[in-house]
Enzyme design. Structure first.
Site, mmCIF file in Angstrom:
data_model
loop_
_atom_site.group_PDB
_atom_site.id
_atom_site.type_symbol
_atom_site.label_atom_id
_atom_site.label_comp_id
_atom_site.label_asym_id
_atom_site.label_seq_id
_atom_site.Cartn_x
_atom_site.Cartn_y
_atom_site.Cartn_z
ATOM 1 N N ARG A 78 0.875 -1.177 0.000
ATOM 2 C CA ARG A 78 0.000 0.000 0.000
ATOM 3 C C ARG A 78 0.911 1.226 0.000
ATOM 4 O O ARG A 78 1.708 1.412 0.917
ATOM 5 C CB ARG A 78 -0.933 0.000 1.206
ATOM 6 C CG ARG A 78 -1.920 1.182 1.260
ATOM 7 C CD ARG A 78 -2.919 0.971 2.389
ATOM 8 N NE ARG A 78 -3.879 2.051 2.523
ATOM 9 C CZ ARG A 78 -3.850 2.996 3.460
ATOM 10 N NH1 ARG A 78 -2.864 3.001 4.361
ATOM 11 N NH2 ARG A 78 -4.777 3.922 3.527
ATOM 12 N N ASN A 155 -6.950 8.181 2.587
ATOM 13 C CA ASN A 155 -6.603 7.592 3.874
ATOM 14 C C ASN A 155 -7.416 8.222 5.008
ATOM 15 O O ASN A 155 -7.512 9.447 5.106
ATOM 16 C CB ASN A 155 -5.115 7.814 4.149
ATOM 17 C CG ASN A 155 -4.657 7.168 5.438
ATOM 18 O OD1 ASN A 155 -4.632 5.943 5.536
ATOM 19 N ND2 ASN A 155 -4.302 7.978 6.435
ATOM 20 N N GLU A 156 -8.038 7.385 5.840
ATOM 21 C CA GLU A 156 -8.722 7.824 7.058
ATOM 22 C C GLU A 156 -9.447 9.149 6.843
ATOM 23 O O GLU A 156 -9.120 10.178 7.454
ATOM 24 C CB GLU A 156 -7.696 7.926 8.195
ATOM 25 C CG GLU A 156 -7.003 6.604 8.435
ATOM 26 C CD GLU A 156 -5.885 6.670 9.460
ATOM 27 O OE1 GLU A 156 -5.655 7.764 10.027
ATOM 28 O OE2 GLU A 156 -5.221 5.637 9.704
ATOM 29 N N HIS A 222 -8.733 0.246 9.827
ATOM 30 C CA HIS A 222 -7.412 0.401 10.421
ATOM 31 C C HIS A 222 -7.515 0.038 11.899
ATOM 32 O O HIS A 222 -8.353 0.572 12.622
ATOM 33 C CB HIS A 222 -6.905 1.829 10.242
ATOM 34 C CG HIS A 222 -6.647 2.183 8.814
ATOM 35 N ND1 HIS A 222 -6.131 3.409 8.429
ATOM 36 C CD2 HIS A 222 -6.819 1.475 7.673
ATOM 37 C CE1 HIS A 222 -6.003 3.433 7.103
ATOM 38 N NE2 HIS A 222 -6.422 2.272 6.638
ATOM 39 N N TYR A 224 -5.900 -0.152 15.464
ATOM 40 C CA TYR A 224 -4.911 0.254 16.460
ATOM 41 C C TYR A 224 -5.541 0.073 17.845
ATOM 42 O O TYR A 224 -6.104 -0.986 18.120
ATOM 43 C CB TYR A 224 -4.423 1.676 16.196
ATOM 44 C CG TYR A 224 -3.640 1.779 14.887
ATOM 45 C CD1 TYR A 224 -2.310 1.380 14.828
ATOM 46 C CD2 TYR A 224 -4.237 2.251 13.722
ATOM 47 C CE1 TYR A 224 -1.582 1.446 13.637
ATOM 48 C CE2 TYR A 224 -3.516 2.331 12.535
ATOM 49 C CZ TYR A 224 -2.190 1.921 12.500
ATOM 50 O OH TYR A 224 -1.486 1.989 11.327
ATOM 51 N N GLU A 251 -4.519 -1.102 7.669
ATOM 52 C CA GLU A 251 -3.398 -0.731 8.531
ATOM 53 C C GLU A 251 -3.596 -1.395 9.883
ATOM 54 O O GLU A 251 -4.725 -1.545 10.360
ATOM 55 C CB GLU A 251 -3.320 0.784 8.771
ATOM 56 C CG GLU A 251 -2.857 1.619 7.613
ATOM 57 C CD GLU A 251 -2.693 3.094 8.013
ATOM 58 O OE1 GLU A 251 -2.550 3.365 9.239
ATOM 59 O OE2 GLU A 251 -2.706 3.947 7.129
ATOM 60 N N TRP A 280 1.294 -1.455 9.122
ATOM 61 C CA TRP A 280 1.926 -0.133 9.095
ATOM 62 C C TRP A 280 3.190 -0.202 9.950
ATOM 63 O O TRP A 280 3.103 -0.570 11.114
ATOM 64 C CB TRP A 280 0.980 0.941 9.643
ATOM 65 C CG TRP A 280 1.576 2.309 9.497
ATOM 66 C CD1 TRP A 280 2.499 2.882 10.329
ATOM 67 C CD2 TRP A 280 1.325 3.249 8.446
ATOM 68 N NE1 TRP A 280 2.845 4.136 9.860
ATOM 69 C CE2 TRP A 280 2.136 4.377 8.700
ATOM 70 C CE3 TRP A 280 0.518 3.248 7.319
ATOM 71 C CZ2 TRP A 280 2.139 5.493 7.869
ATOM 72 C CZ3 TRP A 280 0.520 4.345 6.497
ATOM 73 C CH2 TRP A 280 1.321 5.466 6.766
#
Length: 462
Positions: A78, A155-156, A222, A224, A251, A280
């Site tokens: 990516r 992105n985001e 994503h 986290y 991610e 990531w």
């Protein structure tokens, strides 16, 4: 990289608004397509992403990263791009070169615009509409690459404010890309800095999927600190699977300032359920999250603990990645070698126009096979594959002589020297030891004019 977010409180899990059943879509211009929540390549073979993120727009000189990522087993990269709204715009020529690097290294390219990160909360971020403008501005280099490129719109695209607009803005962006002639599989990120703790993407994914006239959209979460338990991970991903909607983990990390994600659960659940993941990130992190680097200083020989985990650990890239079937039968390209950005390589990687030559090895020696991987006016990319004979070797030296005035200007994965037209290439520290029958490769960029005959290559083992 993303802004550090702090998620206050726990969002209540809610059921999906509806469960959608989707049939086989029209094939996307001989490119990737989506059916029943699965991603298929242009040959109709299911493709599960296993790869990493690479911050190309901030480190454009790190072209060796593509080959090094591939050498560690990835099937996808990516690539971070800038639209010019926040970060320097990556030109159409640069994007064409990125695609060429991906193809030369048999990687599927997921291209993303990073300037949208945290829109609504980060005042420097831009809109999905502006990201769409960027994609349409470089449409000419994207068209024809549907077999190899997935377009990740932004992105985001929302932070923790204003994200109620995600469904409408994402749907409109997809429609504009289709109206502009892009038939690629499209990837869309969730809001809330990509983590969708509000479940805005989860609960409205069916609406966005149906907004795509080609039904060829993939959703990217994503993971986290919001995803710090196996239950949260399996619930989120499992709801997409149950709804027949395609999902990837675009991610994730092993740690984060907003909490400690459960990377083991992310990787094991993804592997068990055929879900793609992209960690990531390769290298170059800053802002206090340097620990998310997988390599130290972009050096593949210096994997960090995170790099070792994602590449070589349980359910990791090396053990689970499968190369896209569209590369089957294509020219052997460098799995450990880059195409430098300074080379004027085209956006396609044709098969060699001249057959390789091989010099038989003595017992316990080595062979060397020379191939023209790619060629353009005045220049070409060459590769030499070194294979050990019937016994292991601890080092190798190859030699050849050009007969048409060719001259090497750049090389990788070997120490190359010359005396006039006579060239010598010796192994570097990390690729000299080969087991019996094992192979490694090195590559180079060279000039040519008029004729580009393939030279005979000798190989001596030590």
């Amino acid at each position: 990289m993303k802004k550090m977010l702090s998620v206050a409180g726990a969002a209540l899990l809610t059921a999906l608004a509806a469960v959608f059943a989707f049939g086989q879509p029209a094939h996307a211009a001989a490119g990737f397509s989506v059916s029943n929540g699965r991603l298929y390549d242009a040959n109709g073979t299911e493709f599960v992403m296993r790869g990493v993120n690479h911050a190309h727009t901030w480190y454009p000189q790190q072209t060796s990263s593509f080959a090094n990522i591939k050498a560690l087993g990835a099937n996808t990269v990516r690539v971070v791009l800038g639209s010019g709204d926040r970060w320097t715009k990556n030109s159409a020529a640069d994007v064409a070169n990125v695609i060429s690097l991906c193809k030369a290294n048999r990687l599927i390219c997921v291209l993303e615009v990073h300037d949208t990160t945290g829109y609504g909360e980060d005042g420097a971020a831009t809109t999905l509409a502006r990201a769409t403008d960027y994609w349409l501005s470089i449409a000419d280099v994207l068209k024809g690459q549907e077999k190899y490129v997935i377009v990740n719109i932004g992105n985001e695209p929302f932070g923790n404010q204003g994200y109620s607009a995600w469904t409408t803005d994402t749907s409109n962006a997809i429609k504009r890309l289709r109206a502009g002639g892009l038939t690629h599989t499209i990837m869309v990120d969730g809001p809330n800095w990509g983590q969708d703790w509000s479940f805005t993407m989860r609960d409205n994914a069916g609406t966005v999927f149906n907004a795509d006239p080609q039904r060829n959209t993939v959703f990217s979460i994503h993971m986290y600190g919001v995803f710090d338990t196996a239950a949260e991970i399996s619930d989120y991903l499992g709801r997409f699977r149950s709804a027949g909607l395609p999902i990837v983990v675009g991610e994730f990390g092993f740690n984060h300032s907003d909490g400690n994600p459960d990377e083991d659960a992310i990787m094991s659940y993804s592997q068990a359920n055929g879900i793609g993941y992209l960690g990531w990130s390769w290298s170059g992190n800053g802002g206090g999250v340097e620990y998310l680097d997988m390599t130290t200083g972009f050096n593949p020989a210096q994997l960090t603990s995170w790099g070792q985990r994602i590449f070589n650990g349980a359910n990791g890239i090396a053990a689970t990645a499968r190369e896209a079937s569209v590369f089957a039968g294509s020219s052997p390209s460098p799995t450990t070698s880059p195409t430098p950005t300074t080379s004027p390589s085209p956006t396609t990687s044709p098969s060699p126009t001249t057959p390789p030559t091989t010099t038989p090895p003595p017992a316990g020696g080595c062979t060397a096979t020379y191939t023209v991987v790619n060629s353009w006016q005045g220049g070409f990319q060459g590769e030499v594959k070194v294979t050990a004979g019937s016994a292991a070797i601890t080092g190798w030296t190859t030699k050849w002589t050009f007969t048409n005035g060719q001259a090497v200007s750049q090389s990788w994965n070997a120490t190359v020297s010359n005396s006039g037209s006579a060239y010598t290439a010796r192994n570097v520290d990390y690729n000299g030891r080969l087991g019996a029958g094992a192979s490694t490769s090195f590559g180079f960029i060279a000039s040519w004019n008029g004729t580009n005959a393939v030279p005979a290559v000798t190989c001596a083992a030590s």
